[in-house]
Write a protein that holds these residues in place. Sequence first.
Motif, PDB file in Angstrom:
ATOM      1  N   ALA A 153       0.807  -1.214   0.000  1.00 45.99           N
ATOM      2  CA  ALA A 153       0.000   0.000   0.000  1.00 45.99           C
ATOM      3  C   ALA A 153       0.841   1.265   0.000  1.00 45.99           C
ATOM      4  O   ALA A 153       0.301   2.356  -0.051  1.00 45.99           O
ATOM      5  N   ALA A 154       2.159   1.113   0.100  1.00 44.68           N
ATOM      6  CA  ALA A 154       3.015   2.284   0.229  1.00 44.68           C
ATOM      7  C   ALA A 154       3.018   3.122  -1.038  1.00 44.68           C
ATOM      8  O   ALA A 154       3.092   2.600  -2.149  1.00 44.68           O
ATOM      9  N   LEU A 155       2.918   4.425  -0.856  1.00 46.26           N
ATOM     10  CA  LEU A 155       3.097   5.353  -1.966  1.00 46.26           C
ATOM     11  C   LEU A 155       4.589   5.551  -2.216  1.00 46.26           C
ATOM     12  O   LEU A 155       5.403   5.396  -1.307  1.00 46.26           O
ATOM     13  N   GLY A 202       0.997   4.910  -6.488  1.00 48.38           N
ATOM     14  CA  GLY A 202       0.594   3.974  -5.452  1.00 48.38           C
ATOM     15  C   GLY A 202      -0.914   3.875  -5.391  1.00 48.38           C
ATOM     16  O   GLY A 202      -1.624   4.466  -6.211  1.00 48.38           O
ATOM     17  N   PRO A 203      -1.431   3.147  -4.406  1.00 48.85           N
ATOM     18  CA  PRO A 203      -2.885   2.972  -4.281  1.00 48.85           C
ATOM     19  C   PRO A 203      -3.564   4.292  -3.948  1.00 48.85           C
ATOM     20  O   PRO A 203      -3.094   5.058  -3.112  1.00 48.85           O
ATOM     21  N   GLY A 219      -8.503   1.694  -3.704  1.00 50.45           N
ATOM     22  CA  GLY A 219      -7.459   0.704  -3.895  1.00 50.45           C
ATOM     23  C   GLY A 219      -6.860   0.657  -5.282  1.00 50.45           C
ATOM     24  O   GLY A 219      -5.987  -0.168  -5.535  1.00 50.45           O
ATOM     25  N   VAL A 220      -7.326   1.519  -6.202  1.00 51.73           N
ATOM     26  CA  VAL A 220      -6.758   1.498  -7.551  1.00 51.73           C
ATOM     27  C   VAL A 220      -5.352   2.072  -7.532  1.00 51.73           C
ATOM     28  O   VAL A 220      -5.043   3.002  -6.770  1.00 51.73           O
ATOM     29  N   TYR A 221      -4.494   1.516  -8.368  1.00 48.91           N
ATOM     30  CA  TYR A 221      -3.105   1.973  -8.447  1.00 48.91           C
ATOM     31  C   TYR A 221      -3.031   3.123  -9.450  1.00 48.91           C
ATOM     32  O   TYR A 221      -3.473   3.005 -10.593  1.00 48.91           O
ATOM     33  N   LYS A 222      -2.467   4.256  -8.991  1.00 48.36           N
ATOM     34  CA  LYS A 222      -2.379   5.448  -9.824  1.00 48.36           C
ATOM     35  C   LYS A 222      -0.958   5.996  -9.871  1.00 48.36           C
ATOM     36  O   LYS A 222      -0.154   5.765  -8.954  1.00 48.36           O
ATOM     37  N   VAL A 257      -4.616   5.766 -14.073  1.00 50.10           N
ATOM     38  CA  VAL A 257      -4.988   4.516 -13.407  1.00 50.10           C
ATOM     39  C   VAL A 257      -4.385   3.332 -14.160  1.00 50.10           C
ATOM     40  O   VAL A 257      -4.571   3.197 -15.381  1.00 50.10           O
ATOM     41  N   LYS A 258      -3.702   2.472 -13.437  1.00 53.75           N
ATOM     42  CA  LYS A 258      -3.091   1.293 -14.066  1.00 53.75           C
ATOM     43  C   LYS A 258      -4.203   0.338 -14.548  1.00 53.75           C
ATOM     44  O   LYS A 258      -5.140   0.040 -13.829  1.00 53.75           O
TER      45      LYS A 258
END
Length: 209
Positions: free
Chosen positions: A29-31, A163-164, A168-171, A207-208
């Motif tokens: 979860a780390a940015l 990061g999330p 929870g989406v990865y951006k 967004v990934k």
Amino acid sequence: MSMRALALRSALAGAALLTLAGGAVVAQAALTKVPAEVQAGTYALDSGHGKITWSVDHLGFSTYYGQFVNVKAELKLDPANPANSSLTATIPLTDVNPADDGLKRHLQTADFFDTANHPTATFVSRSVTVDADDANEATVVGDLTLRGVTKPVTIEVEFNQAGPSMGGVYKAGFDGEATIKRSDFGINYALPAVGDEVKLHLEGEFVKQ
């Protein structure tokens, strides 16, 4: 071994597993603000958090600002080899938001965007070069097509973080700056009273996929 000792051992093992699992969750979860740590892949612009703010000198009295919204863009990221990354974007010229409804209508006419014939502008990158002194900054050179005219444009890009995000989406988030001359694209209305140089500030959360 007594039942009490077995129970204690099981409790300790469980606590250790929870600690390890928790550490894994935190790590996932780390940015990050380090470009090399960003996940590679294809990203799509979150149109709700992506826009282009433009500004132009207005008769020498003020700097006039407006925005393009509902921009669509695809970013292909290769953090291991940034030169392989690419960006394409489509800007709906009808979705321009100046601070005046009359100007919004005027911008659609042949004096400016001529949206009846050219409803969108597009950008296609040709090269991505990371700054030698700051890995968070890069120069993106590409072709902007506006009113049927294609010209090279340089965007100075700054990486914000990845990061999330919510849900929870990865951006991956970026800002960009560019300057164009509207006369290069045949937009000559009110020159030189209204400025020829148009400054662009770009903001995007991707967004990934």
